[in-house]
Design a protein around this motif. Structure first.
Motif, PDB file in Angstrom:
ATOM      1  N   PRO A  41      22.565   6.518  17.730  1.00 32.02           N
ATOM      2  CA  PRO A  41      22.415   5.508  16.683  1.00 32.02           C
ATOM      3  C   PRO A  41      23.637   4.597  16.681  1.00 32.02           C
ATOM      4  N   VAL A  42      23.415   3.296  16.584  1.00 26.49           N
ATOM      5  CA  VAL A  42      24.528   2.333  16.569  1.00 26.49           C
ATOM      6  C   VAL A  42      24.264   1.253  15.523  1.00 26.49           C
ATOM      7  N   ALA A  43      25.342   0.743  14.954  1.00 28.14           N
ATOM      8  CA  ALA A  43      25.220  -0.325  13.966  1.00 28.14           C
ATOM      9  C   ALA A  43      24.868  -1.654  14.631  1.00 28.14           C
ATOM     10  N   ARG A  88      25.176  -2.181  23.910  1.00 32.36           N
ATOM     11  CA  ARG A  88      24.621  -2.479  25.232  1.00 32.36           C
ATOM     12  C   ARG A  88      25.697  -3.102  26.128  1.00 32.36           C
ATOM     13  N   GLN A  89      26.441  -4.056  25.588  1.00 35.91           N
ATOM     14  CA  GLN A  89      27.500  -4.697  26.367  1.00 35.91           C
ATOM     15  C   GLN A  89      28.582  -3.690  26.766  1.00 35.91           C
ATOM     16  N   PHE A  90      28.975  -2.818  25.822  1.00 36.17           N
ATOM     17  CA  PHE A  90      30.010  -1.827  26.110  1.00 36.17           C
ATOM     18  C   PHE A  90      29.565  -0.902  27.242  1.00 36.17           C
ATOM     19  N   ALA A 141      39.437   6.509  36.084  1.00 30.30           N
ATOM     20  CA  ALA A 141      38.742   5.229  36.250  1.00 30.30           C
ATOM     21  C   ALA A 141      37.719   4.996  35.148  1.00 30.30           C
ATOM     22  N   VAL A 142      36.937   6.011  34.817  1.00 32.31           N
ATOM     23  CA  VAL A 142      35.912   5.847  33.779  1.00 32.31           C
ATOM     24  C   VAL A 142      36.553   5.570  32.429  1.00 32.31           C
ATOM     25  N   VAL A 143      37.562   6.345  32.068  1.00 29.08           N
ATOM     26  CA  VAL A 143      38.199   6.155  30.758  1.00 29.08           C
ATOM     27  C   VAL A 143      38.915   4.808  30.702  1.00 29.08           C
ATOM     28  N   GLU A 144      39.586   4.422  31.765  1.00 26.00           N
ATOM     29  CA  GLU A 144      40.259   3.116  31.771  1.00 26.00           C
ATOM     30  C   GLU A 144      39.263   1.975  31.649  1.00 26.00           C
ATOM     31  N   ARG A 145      38.087   2.098  32.300  1.00 29.23           N
ATOM     32  CA  ARG A 145      37.031   1.084  32.131  1.00 29.23           C
ATOM     33  C   ARG A 145      36.569   1.043  30.689  1.00 29.23           C
ATOM     34  N   ALA A 146      36.397   2.225  30.080  1.00 32.30           N
ATOM     35  CA  ALA A 146      35.940   2.293  28.687  1.00 32.30           C
ATOM     36  C   ALA A 146      36.949   1.622  27.755  1.00 32.30           C
ATOM     37  N   VAL A 147      38.226   1.873  27.954  1.00 26.82           N
ATOM     38  CA  VAL A 147      39.262   1.271  27.104  1.00 26.82           C
ATOM     39  C   VAL A 147      39.266  -0.251  27.279  1.00 26.82           C
ATOM     40  N   ARG A 148      39.156  -0.716  28.524  1.00 32.16           N
ATOM     41  CA  ARG A 148      39.098  -2.174  28.754  1.00 32.16           C
ATOM     42  C   ARG A 148      37.869  -2.792  28.088  1.00 32.16           C
ATOM     43  N   ALA A 149      36.784  -2.008  27.965  1.00 29.82           N
ATOM     44  CA  ALA A 149      35.543  -2.505  27.360  1.00 29.82           C
ATOM     45  C   ALA A 149      35.556  -2.388  25.838  1.00 29.82           C
ATOM     46  N   GLY A 150      36.630  -1.829  25.254  1.00 31.66           N
ATOM     47  CA  GLY A 150      36.742  -1.783  23.802  1.00 31.66           C
ATOM     48  C   GLY A 150      36.816  -0.410  23.182  1.00 31.66           C
ATOM     49  N   ASP A 171      30.896   1.958  19.108  1.00 32.97           N
ATOM     50  CA  ASP A 171      29.829   2.347  18.189  1.00 32.97           C
ATOM     51  C   ASP A 171      30.146   3.651  17.461  1.00 32.97           C
ATOM     52  N   GLY A 172      31.331   4.250  17.741  1.00 32.35           N
ATOM     53  CA  GLY A 172      31.771   5.449  17.036  1.00 32.35           C
ATOM     54  C   GLY A 172      31.473   6.757  17.744  1.00 32.35           C
ATOM     55  N   HIS A 173      30.731   6.726  18.833  1.00 29.52           N
ATOM     56  CA  HIS A 173      30.379   7.958  19.530  1.00 29.52           C
ATOM     57  C   HIS A 173      31.534   8.424  20.411  1.00 29.52           C
TER      58      HIS A 173
END
Length: 148
Positions: free
Chosen positions: A10-12, A18-20, A88-97, A118-120
């Motif tokens: 669930p997301v607000a 989707r972009q993230f 790599a995955v976590v760094e991409r996630a941080v760059r994406a917000g 989205d809080g997850h």
């Protein structure tokens, strides 16, 4: 026979989610007739993440607030092929917000976590595929657990 796995979140703001998730490199799948306001991303293989508006998420789970004790909150974890891929995955996630969370490194097990916009909560982990040698604690010992 199970042919695919779907985790519905669930997301607000479905568009922001989707972009993230697509910025993580996950493949956006075609829209669903059943959930046109949501989005489905292919993580890998047959594993998918669906983002749904909070109202749409309430349809199958009931009136509780998503992400609260009255709902079924989880930490989603994904296994990757190497310690470098964890980073790599976590760094991409941080760059994406995303906001980075805790990390662990026990040599044979490495993980880092993040909280998506989205809080997850997500954990990205790698476990050395080599067998763990027998330890004094005997069968069932989990050496990565923190002492109590």
């Amino acid at each position: 026979m199970i042919t695919a796995d779907f985790v519905a979140l669930p997301v607000a703001d479905p568009e922001r989610a989707r972009q993230f998730y697509t910025r993580l490199g996950w493949e956006l799948r075609p829209p669903s007739r059943n959930v046109p306001e949501g989005a489905t991303m292919l993580v890998r293989g047959a594993a998918h993440v669906m983002v749904l508006s909070e109202d749409r998420h309430r349809c199958p789970v009931g009136p509780g607030e998503p992400g609260t004790a009255s709902d079924s909150s989880v930490v989603a974890a994904i296994d990757v092929g190497s310690p470098a891929e964890v980073d790599a995955v976590v760094e991409r996630a941080v760059r994406a917000g995303a906001t980075e969370g805790e990390s662990m490194d026990y040599g044979f097990l490495r993980s880092r976590s993040f909280q998506a916009p989205d809080g997850h909560h997500w954990e990205v982990l790698w476990v050395d595929p080599a067998p763990v040698p027998a330890r004094a604690g005997g069968a069932g010992e989990q050496p990565w657990r923190r002492p109590s």
